[in-house]
Structure formats: structure tokens, C-alpha cells
Design an enzyme around this catalytic site. Structure first.
Site, PDB file in Angstrom:
ATOM      1  CB  CYS A 130      -0.859   0.238   1.268  1.00 58.43           C
ATOM      2  SG  CYS A 130      -1.672  -1.356   1.487  1.00 58.43           S
ATOM      3  CD1 TRP A 164      -5.057   4.368  -6.480  1.00 62.62           C
ATOM      4  CD2 TRP A 164      -6.791   3.330  -7.399  1.00 62.62           C
ATOM      5  NE1 TRP A 164      -5.929   5.279  -7.172  1.00 62.62           N
ATOM      6  CE2 TRP A 164      -7.029   4.556  -7.528  1.00 62.62           C
ATOM      7  CE3 TRP A 164      -7.762   2.386  -7.757  1.00 62.62           C
ATOM      8  CZ2 TRP A 164      -7.952   5.121  -8.417  1.00 62.62           C
ATOM      9  CZ3 TRP A 164      -8.838   2.815  -8.364  1.00 62.62           C
ATOM     10  CH2 TRP A 164      -9.070   4.288  -8.672  1.00 62.62           C
ATOM     11  CD  GLN A 302       0.420  -7.407 -49.062  1.00 64.76           C
ATOM     12  OE1 GLN A 302       0.488  -6.121 -48.904  1.00 64.76           O
ATOM     13  NE2 GLN A 302       1.198  -8.110 -49.685  1.00 64.76           N
ATOM     14  CD  GLU A 387       4.125  -2.776  -9.788  1.00 67.93           C
ATOM     15  OE1 GLU A 387       5.259  -2.685 -10.147  1.00 67.93           O
ATOM     16  OE2 GLU A 387       3.692  -3.598  -9.068  1.00 67.93           O
ATOM     17  N   GLY A 388       3.471   2.698 -11.910  1.00 64.73           N
ATOM     18  CA  GLY A 388       3.953   3.799 -12.706  1.00 64.73           C
ATOM     19  C   GLY A 388       3.499   3.889 -13.972  1.00 64.73           C
TER      20      GLY A 388
END
Ligand code: FAD
Length: 407
Positions: A130, A164, A302, A387-388
Site C-alpha cells: 500500500c 488502489w 495483407q 506501477e508507474g
């Protein structure tokens, strides 16, 4: 044969582990993915099966972390997240808390807390890390949670609200980053371990999310949480020394607790994104070979085949960046060009892009919950945020390569 100076060959042990985890992901995780995404609950039966198989276990995690090439953990993550990202994170959330203890704790603390965070096959435990707060996400220095030392009792008193937190409130063990001296911003912060049953820690709201819905995310409220002195990671002497150096304007090293944790975990987070991207690419490739329009499989155009070529190329490039960073970290090489951030940035954005292309290749089917690519796309999006964020990874890389304080 002479020793090769460079090789991308995996060892027999690594290949065996990869095959074992792939089978677990295919047989146990993948078939349960849709159900737990819909239920938006922690998939306890799958965690139990993983514990029984020896995957959710400290022994397994430690042997992969300490694999001498550095690749064990990232290979494992890719396979589990190929199975499903929500369930993968439910299995790996404890790893973030364990990484925080390993990055910041003394040897005694690591030996005591990390095994306790995993528990045993018959008595499974979870950990939560946290750091984030409502007003301190990317700006970790704005953290308001306070840790005050009560000298008379040799206890720390924690107050604040975390948000979070993966496994927040349902975890047995919480690692809390708190400010000891707010005037020093990130340099005045320290990490604390809150053991099971501690009074004053409670879960706030649980979030309903866009993706990774089998992973529990919630607020954690700290109301006069009292902790004995040995729950401060690294110990008081080291903290006092670090705070004094910061007050005198001296260098404190890489000891900011959240950053020390994230540096260790970025390659593993990149590997998770590679797993999601690979899963979506495989579904799209198979689909394109059998779906016929205008009298021929759509892959013969393609416009579709080139999309798949780009998807495969970007996935492989992501994996190489992840492997490089994991290898560098294990060899103790400094990330002089923020190689950890590079791999997380590229793999995260690749996962979002590849899963979107996969939906496009599946057409209307891709947009429904009958097919897994829409879930994979929702899951992938978190990899440009947690995580950033991608912007923060670019900031870290830009500062590293320029030596300039870019804002
Ligand atoms: C599902 C989930 C699980 C999570 N798990 C954990 C957990 O276990 N533990 C934990 O501590 N945290 C966790 N997080 C928190 C996560 O790390 C943060 O959400 C993240 O760091 C971003 O913070 P923020 O949400 O406050 O966004 P903000 O920091 O408010 O950012 C908003 C936007 O502004 C951009 N921005 C901010 N500053 C700059 C700048 N200087 N330059 C350019 N752009 C900028 C950001 O990139 C972003 O696009 C989790 C989050 C989620 C959603």
C-alpha cells in the site's frame, strides 16, 4: 564447445518450469478466466489449486527470483498471465508486498515476514503493498499517511488512507509506506509491516474495475494503527541515519521505499503484459486462419496478415526488453538508461495495442464476451497505469538518458 559469451537459450530447468506453468495456465487458469472476470471476486479455488501445485508458494517464488540468469520470474509471469491477467494478479499480488519487504527489510525481517505472507498449502495467506493515496498517485512525495514514533513504548503509530491496494483489506499482511518526516517528501518515507489482526486497519471501498476484475483492489484505512518497533522495515537506526543525511542535504541512495520496490518489480510487470499480448495474438492468428470472407480466409489479406506480423514483432521486442532488464537486475547492473522502465513502458503499451488489434481481427465477435480478446484488452489497459504510468516511465527514462531534471 567453448562457452558462449551471449546466448538466449533457456536452460533445461527453465524450459521445464515454463512448460509446467503453461500447462497449469492452460488447464486451470484459462478455463476459469471468464467466470472470475464476471464475478469480480478473488478466485480462492484457483489460488488453492496453485498452492497445491506448488506455484503459490514461497519456495517457488524464491527459486524463480534467485534464478541466476534473472529470467525465472519473468518466464513464470508470462505463462501465468497468458492464462489470465486477473487470476494471474490474484496469484501475484502477494509478490509485490514480498518484494517491498525484500527491498527494504533486514535479513531477519525478510526471513520472518516473507514466508508468513504466503502461508502454507493448508493455510494460505495473502500480502498487500500500500503506497498510493487519493492525493498521491504518481506524486509519491505528496503522501499524507503519517508514521509517528512513540519513544516511551518503542511503537509506531500510523494514520491515513491508502487507495488502489491490490489485496487491500483482504490480505493477512499489509506493507504500508508512510511519511515519517513530511518536510523531506519521498526521502522522509519508510515502510512498515502490519501483521494479521492488528487493530485500526480496515478495508475502505472495494473498486469495480474495467479489467483484471478477478484481482481485488480496495482502499485501506489506518486509524491509530500501533506497531512494535521491529515492524519498521530496515530498522530505526538505518532510518534515522537516512533522515539525518536527507536533512543535511546529503545523498541518501536508492532508499525511497516505493521506488526501491518498483525497481525490482518492473521487469515482472512487463512480463505480465507480454503474457496478455501473446494470448490475444494467438487467438487472433487462429481466428484469421479459419474465418472466411470473400471466399477466402481473412489472413490471406495483407491488411490482416501484416497486422499479425506487427503484433508478433512488437511482442517479441517487448520480451527481449523484459529479459534484458531482468538479467541486468540479477547481475546487479545499474539501470543507467532506466532499462526497467523501458521494458514496462514498451510491454504495457504493446499489450494495449496488440489486444486492440486482436479485437479488430475478430470483428464483431471480438467485441463480445463470447470471445476472450475483449477481456484481454480490458486487462491490458492497467499496464499503462499501475506501477508507474506510461508518462512516468517516460519521465524516468528521459531523466536517466539526459541527466536533466525533466518535468
Ligand atoms: C487496478 C489497480 C491496482 C493497483 N495496485 C496498487 C497496489 O497494489 N499498491 C499501490 O500502492 N498502488 C496500486 N495502484 C495505484 C497505481 O500505481 C496508481 O494508480 C498510479 O501510480 C497512478 O496514480 P493515479 O491513479 O493517482 O494517477 P495520477 O498520478 O493522478 O495521474 C493522472 C494522469 O496524469 C499523468 N501525470 C501525472 N504526473 C505527470 C507528470 N509529471 N508528467 C506527465 N504526466 C503526468 C499520469 O501519467 C496520468 O496519465 C493500483 C492501481 C490500479 C488502478
Amino acid at each position: 564447445m567453448a562457452d558462449l559469451a551471449f546466448s538466449l537459450d533457456l536452460s533445461d530447468d527453465q524450459r521445464e518450469m515454463q512448460k509446467w506453468l503453461h500447462e497449469f495456465a492452460a488447464d486451470v487458469i484459462r478455463p476459469a478466466a471468464h467466470e472470475w472476470d464476471e464475478r469480480e471476486e478473488t478466485p480462492w479455488p484457483i489460488i488453492q489449486e496453485a498452492a497445491k501445485a506448488g506455484i503459490y508458494s514461497l519456495d517457488f517464488m524464491a527459486s524463480q527470483w534467485f534464478d541466476e540468469s534473472g529470467l525465472g520470474m519473468v518466464i513464470a509471469q508470462e505463462e501465468l498471465f497468458w492464462g489470465d491477467a486477473g487470476i494471474g494478479l490474484a496469484l501475484m499480488g502477494t509478490g509485490l508486498a514480498a518484494a517491498a519487504v525484500s527491498a527494504n527489510g533486514t535479513n531477519e525481517q525478510i526471513g520472518e515476514f516473507v514466508p508468513a505472507m504466503y502461508g502454507t498449502e493448508d493455510d494460505i495467506k495473502l500480502g498487500a503493498f500500500c503506497s498510493s493515496e487519493p492525493d498521491a498517485g504518481s506524486d509519491v512525495g505528496a503522501m499524507k499517511t503519517r508514521a509517528v514514533y512513540d519513544e516511551a513504548k518503542d511503537e509506531w503509530v500510523l494514520n491515513g488512507t491508502k487507495t488502489w491496494a491490490t489485496n487491500g483489506g483482504i490480505a493477512d499482511w499489509h506493507v504500508i509506506v508512510a511519511s515519517v518526516d513530511p518536510t523531506l517528501a519521498t526521502r522522509g518515507q519508510a515502510s512498515f509491516v502490519v501483521p494479521p489482526g492488528t487493530k485500526g486497519l480496515s478495508q475502505g471501498q472495494k473498486f469495480k474495475k474495467h479489467g483484471i476484475r478477478a484481482s481485488h483492489t480496495a482502499e485501506v484505512v489506518l486509524d491509530d494503527v500501533r506497531l512494535a518497533g521491529n515492524y519498521l522495515l530496515g530498522g530505526k537506526e538505518k532510518l534515522d541515519d537516512r533522515l539525518n543525511r536527507a536533512r543535511e542535504g546529503l545523498k541518501t541512495g536508492r532508499s525511497q521505499p516505493s521506488m526501491a520496490t518498483f525497481e525490482r518489480t518492473r521487469p515482472t510487470v512487463g512480463a505480465q503484459a507480454v503474457g496478455i499480448a501473446r494470448a490475444a495474438y494467438e487467438v487472433a492468428l487462429d481466428y484469421a486462419k479459419v474465418r472466411e470472407q470473400f471466399g477466402r480466409p481473412i489472413i490471406e489479406n495483407q491488411g490482416i496478415a501484416f497486422k499479425l506480423a506487427d503484433m508478433k514483432t512488437r511482442i517479441d521486442a517487448s520480451r527481449l526488453l523484459v529479459w534484458r532488464a531482468a538479467w541486468m537486475a540479477r547481475q546487479g547492473k545499474d539501470f543507467t538508461a532506466a532499462e526497467g522502465s523501458q521494458c514496462k513502458l514498451f510491454a504495457g503499451e504493446t499489450a494495449v495495442w496488440v489486444t486492440e488489434q486482436a479485437i479488430q481481427i475478430l470483428g464483431g465477435n471480438g467485441y463480445t464476451r463470447e470471445y476472450p480478446v475483449e477481456r484481454m484488452h480490458r486487462d491490458a489497459k492497467i499496464y499503462t497505469i499501475f506501477e508507474g504510468t506510461s508518462e512516468i516511465q517516460r519521465l524516468v527514462i528521459a531523466r536517466a538518458i539526459s541527466g536533466t531534471y525533466i518535468r
